[in-house]
Scaffold this motif. Structure first.
Motif, PDB file in Angstrom:
ATOM      1  N   ASP A 250       0.830  -1.207   0.000  1.00  0.00           N
ATOM      2  CA  ASP A 250       0.000   0.000   0.000  1.00  0.00           C
ATOM      3  C   ASP A 250       0.862   1.254   0.000  1.00  0.00           C
ATOM      4  OD1 ASP A 250      -2.477  -1.209  -0.102  1.00  0.00           O
ATOM      5  OD2 ASP A 250      -2.738  -1.279   2.076  1.00  0.00           O
ATOM      6  N   SER A 251       1.917   1.253   0.821  1.00  0.00           N
ATOM      7  CA  SER A 251       2.827   2.395   0.847  1.00  0.00           C
ATOM      8  C   SER A 251       3.534   2.556  -0.494  1.00  0.00           C
ATOM      9  CB  SER A 251       3.861   2.221   1.963  1.00  0.00           C
ATOM     10  OG  SER A 251       3.239   2.184   3.232  1.00  0.00           O
ATOM     11  N   PHE A 252       3.942   1.439  -1.076  1.00  0.00           N
ATOM     12  CA  PHE A 252       4.624   1.486  -2.371  1.00  0.00           C
ATOM     13  C   PHE A 252       3.719   2.069  -3.446  1.00  0.00           C
ATOM     14  CE2 PHE A 252       5.604  -0.358  -6.474  1.00  0.00           C
ATOM     15  CZ  PHE A 252       6.956  -0.104  -6.595  1.00  0.00           C
ATOM     16  N   VAL A 253       2.466   1.585  -3.504  1.00  0.00           N
ATOM     17  CA  VAL A 253       1.511   2.075  -4.506  1.00  0.00           C
ATOM     18  C   VAL A 253       1.240   3.555  -4.310  1.00  0.00           C
ATOM     19  CG1 VAL A 253      -0.886   1.906  -5.270  1.00  0.00           C
ATOM     20  CG2 VAL A 253       0.450  -0.176  -4.937  1.00  0.00           C
ATOM     21  N   GLY A 254       1.069   3.974  -3.066  1.00  0.00           N
ATOM     22  CA  GLY A 254       0.762   5.366  -2.795  1.00  0.00           C
ATOM     23  C   GLY A 254       1.890   6.305  -3.182  1.00  0.00           C
ATOM     24  N   TYR A 255       3.130   5.925  -2.889  1.00  0.00           N
ATOM     25  CA  TYR A 255       4.268   6.781  -3.202  1.00  0.00           C
ATOM     26  C   TYR A 255       4.620   6.759  -4.691  1.00  0.00           C
ATOM     27  CZ  TYR A 255       5.488   7.799   1.655  1.00  0.00           C
ATOM     28  OH  TYR A 255       5.478   8.263   2.944  1.00  0.00           O
ATOM     29  N   SER A 256       4.280   5.666  -5.389  1.00  0.00           N
ATOM     30  CA  SER A 256       4.679   5.530  -6.788  1.00  0.00           C
ATOM     31  C   SER A 256       3.597   5.989  -7.760  1.00  0.00           C
ATOM     32  CB  SER A 256       5.047   4.073  -7.093  1.00  0.00           C
ATOM     33  OG  SER A 256       6.083   3.623  -6.246  1.00  0.00           O
ATOM     34  N   GLY A 257       2.357   6.140  -7.295  1.00  0.00           N
ATOM     35  CA  GLY A 257       1.287   6.599  -8.168  1.00  0.00           C
ATOM     36  C   GLY A 257       0.833   5.573  -9.180  1.00  0.00           C
ATOM     37  N   ILE A 258       0.945   4.279  -8.839  1.00  0.00           N
ATOM     38  CA  ILE A 258       0.544   3.224  -9.771  1.00  0.00           C
ATOM     39  C   ILE A 258      -0.809   2.662  -9.345  1.00  0.00           C
ATOM     40  CG2 ILE A 258       2.929   2.660 -10.301  1.00  0.00           C
ATOM     41  CD1 ILE A 258       2.697   0.270  -8.455  1.00  0.00           C
ATOM     42  N   GLU A 259      -1.339   1.739 -10.158  1.00  0.00           N
ATOM     43  CA  GLU A 259      -2.672   1.190  -9.902  1.00  0.00           C
ATOM     44  C   GLU A 259      -2.638   0.056  -8.881  1.00  0.00           C
ATOM     45  OE1 GLU A 259      -5.417   2.517 -11.354  1.00  0.00           O
ATOM     46  OE2 GLU A 259      -4.068   4.019 -12.210  1.00  0.00           O
ATOM     47  N   ASN A 260      -1.852  -0.974  -9.151  1.00  0.00           N
ATOM     48  CA  ASN A 260      -1.804  -2.159  -8.299  1.00  0.00           C
ATOM     49  C   ASN A 260      -0.389  -2.713  -8.250  1.00  0.00           C
ATOM     50  OD1 ASN A 260      -4.821  -2.537  -9.732  1.00  0.00           O
ATOM     51  ND2 ASN A 260      -4.783  -2.928  -7.534  1.00  0.00           N
ATOM     52  N   ALA A 261      -0.103  -3.458  -7.194  1.00  0.00           N
ATOM     53  CA  ALA A 261       1.183  -4.134  -7.046  1.00  0.00           C
ATOM     54  C   ALA A 261       0.937  -5.525  -6.475  1.00  0.00           C
ATOM     55  CB  ALA A 261       2.122  -3.337  -6.138  1.00  0.00           C
ATOM     56  N   PHE A 262       1.603  -6.527  -7.069  1.00  0.00           N
ATOM     57  CA  PHE A 262       1.466  -7.913  -6.642  1.00  0.00           C
ATOM     58  C   PHE A 262       2.844  -8.464  -6.314  1.00  0.00           C
ATOM     59  CE2 PHE A 262      -1.755  -6.886  -9.756  1.00  0.00           C
ATOM     60  CZ  PHE A 262      -2.935  -7.389  -9.235  1.00  0.00           C
ATOM     61  N   LEU A 263       2.939  -9.209  -5.220  1.00  0.00           N
ATOM     62  CA  LEU A 263       4.165  -9.917  -4.889  1.00  0.00           C
ATOM     63  C   LEU A 263       3.923 -11.392  -5.162  1.00  0.00           C
ATOM     64  CD1 LEU A 263       7.045  -9.721  -3.719  1.00  0.00           C
ATOM     65  CD2 LEU A 263       6.048 -10.153  -1.453  1.00  0.00           C
ATOM     66  N   PHE A 264       4.644 -11.930  -6.156  1.00  0.00           N
ATOM     67  CA  PHE A 264       4.440 -13.295  -6.614  1.00  0.00           C
ATOM     68  C   PHE A 264       5.565 -14.207  -6.149  1.00  0.00           C
ATOM     69  CE2 PHE A 264       1.432 -11.555  -9.634  1.00  0.00           C
ATOM     70  CZ  PHE A 264       0.595 -12.607  -9.955  1.00  0.00           C
ATOM     71  N   ASP A 265       5.208 -15.457  -5.864  1.00  0.00           N
ATOM     72  CA  ASP A 265       6.190 -16.531  -5.852  1.00  0.00           C
ATOM     73  C   ASP A 265       6.362 -16.953  -7.302  1.00  0.00           C
ATOM     74  OD1 ASP A 265       7.681 -18.907  -4.484  1.00  0.00           O
ATOM     75  OD2 ASP A 265       6.251 -19.853  -5.855  1.00  0.00           O
ATOM     76  N   ALA A 266       7.559 -16.714  -7.861  1.00  0.00           N
ATOM     77  CA  ALA A 266       7.737 -16.833  -9.299  1.00  0.00           C
ATOM     78  C   ALA A 266       7.626 -18.267  -9.803  1.00  0.00           C
ATOM     79  CB  ALA A 266       9.102 -16.253  -9.697  1.00  0.00           C
TER      80      ALA A 266
END
Length: 397
Positions: A250-266
């Motif tokens: 949430d902090s990352f999205v707010g500071y970067s101005g992007i829509e969504n962020a997902f952390l995946f197990d690749a």
């Protein structure tokens, strides 16, 4: 819910599946043969991680269900990368098999594939169902929508839930309503509602109303991304870091101005965590396909080989339970912190993937005009996020 009505409904679904579904290509005999943008402060993210305990223990998950319900197919598709159509040739589970999954730091699992016989209340198997679930974090009961014995399945589901709760009141119970790709959207929702009403009613009748909130129902199929989404929800529920990771994202999205962020197990393409912003239906599928593209390309151009890439180790523990540790396939370059991939979609959105840890990748969704003007800012915030993620991983060790 009227059991006779459910049986008729399931039989109609079964007939539909036999006509059009992918599960009828083999008969039983053949089967038996075969926010505000800005620099993301590392101190602000680090402060979130200081008060959150972490654990390096593996989560034990028991997979239960009747014969040919799809238990083995599910973990084979997700963790073994077997094609869904190839699962038709898998043998039925005749013994307890423990599958050890140790991909990324946030995907540490022990999957116990249980034979149907162990679910019978009069079973004298050793170890028993109670012995296994007493140490498990979750129970996954696979309910086959194409079954020809719906009454037996519902009765077994009810008995299994009660037995698991009696021995482990804190266990998470998940019902995967499986093979739903042969149903229409309306049929899926109707079937899920009927199953849930039936199970909830049975539990209330015997005075276990508190168990109702512990049982979750998810529609799944190995022929689409629904099984990955459902299993991701299970992983997020069991992961003690989920709330912390969500706040970081949430902090990352707010500071970067992007829509969504997902952390995946690749490796498994399971979502370890995502931000709290609403996610559109196809976003997960797009991100998952992007990882698949990166894996395919790495298999062609990467020369890094895992020492056990061509080995499959079969061992037995002191209880006689077969263990099947999954070897990590060669060709992946997700251990490289410089790995990244960017795809520009036709609707103006951009997908950007960046490795932020060992077999962990961060996938971003942003509008093209926003990301084009802020690549430097986003890159800096990714590095800060990766540093904080490393601190969380080190503390868990």
């Amino acid at each position: 819910m009227d059991k006779h009505g459910l049986k008729e409904t399931v039989h109609s679904y079964t007939k539909y599946a036999k006509d059009l579904g992918p599960y009828s290509s083999l008969n039983r005999e053949e089967e038996q043969q075969k926010g505000s943008k800005g620099n993301l402060s590392e101190s602000s993210l680090s402060a979130l991680s200081l008060n959150t305990p972490v654990s390096a223990e593996k989560c034990n998950i028991a997979l239960a269900g009747l014969t040919r319900s799809g238990k083995t197919s599910i973990h084979s598709v997700i963790f073994h990368k077997i094609s869904p159509h190839e699962t038709l040739f898998l043998e039925s589970t005749g013994r307890i098999v423990k599958h050890v999954v140790s991909h990324s730091p946030f995907c540490q699992l022990e999957l116990w594939d249980l034979p149907p016989e162990i679910l019978q209340s009069d079973s004298e198997s050793s170890p028993s169902l109670e012995d296994i679930v007493s140490t498990c974090s979750a129970l996954l009961f696979i309910l086959d929508t194409t079954t020809e014995t719906p009454d037996e399945t519902l009765q077994l589901l009810h008995q299994t839930i009660v037995r698991c709760y009696n021995v482990n009141p804190n266990i998470h119970m998940e019902v995967f309503i499986h093979k739903t790709d042969v149903l229409s959207d309306e049929q899926k929702l109707s079937f899920q509602r009927e199953i849930q009403e039936h199970v909830d009613g049975e539990l209330r009748d015997i005075g276990l109303e508190q168990v109702v909130s512990q049982v979750s129902y998810r529609l799944t199929s190995i022929f689409d991304h629904s099984i990955y989404e459902a299993f991701s929800k299970v992983i997020q529920k069991l992961n003690p870091h989920t709330s912390l990771l969500e706040r970081l994202l949430d902090s990352f999205v707010g500071y970067s101005g992007i829509e969504n962020a997902f952390l995946f197990d690749a490796v498994s393409k399971l979502v370890v965590a995502t931000d709290s912003s609403p996610v559109h239906g196809n976003d997960f599928e797009l991100c998952s396909d992007m990882i698949e593209v990166a894996i395919d390309i790495s298999g062609i151009y990467s020369n890094w080989n895992h020492p056990n890439s061509n080995e499959t180790i079969q061992e037995k523990n002191h209880n006689g339970v077969e263990e099947d540790p999954f070897p990590i396939s060669s060709g992946y370059f997700f251990q490289d912190s410089q790995c990244c991939c960017t795809i520009r979609l036709g609707n103006g959105m951009i997908l950007h993937m960046k490795c932020v840890g060992y077999y962990l990748c961060l996938v971003l969704m942003a509008r093209g005009e926003i990301l084009d003007s802020n690549w430097g800012l986003v890159g800096y915030n990714i590095r800060v996020f990766g540093d904080c993620l490393s601190k969380i991983i080190r503390s868990s060790r």
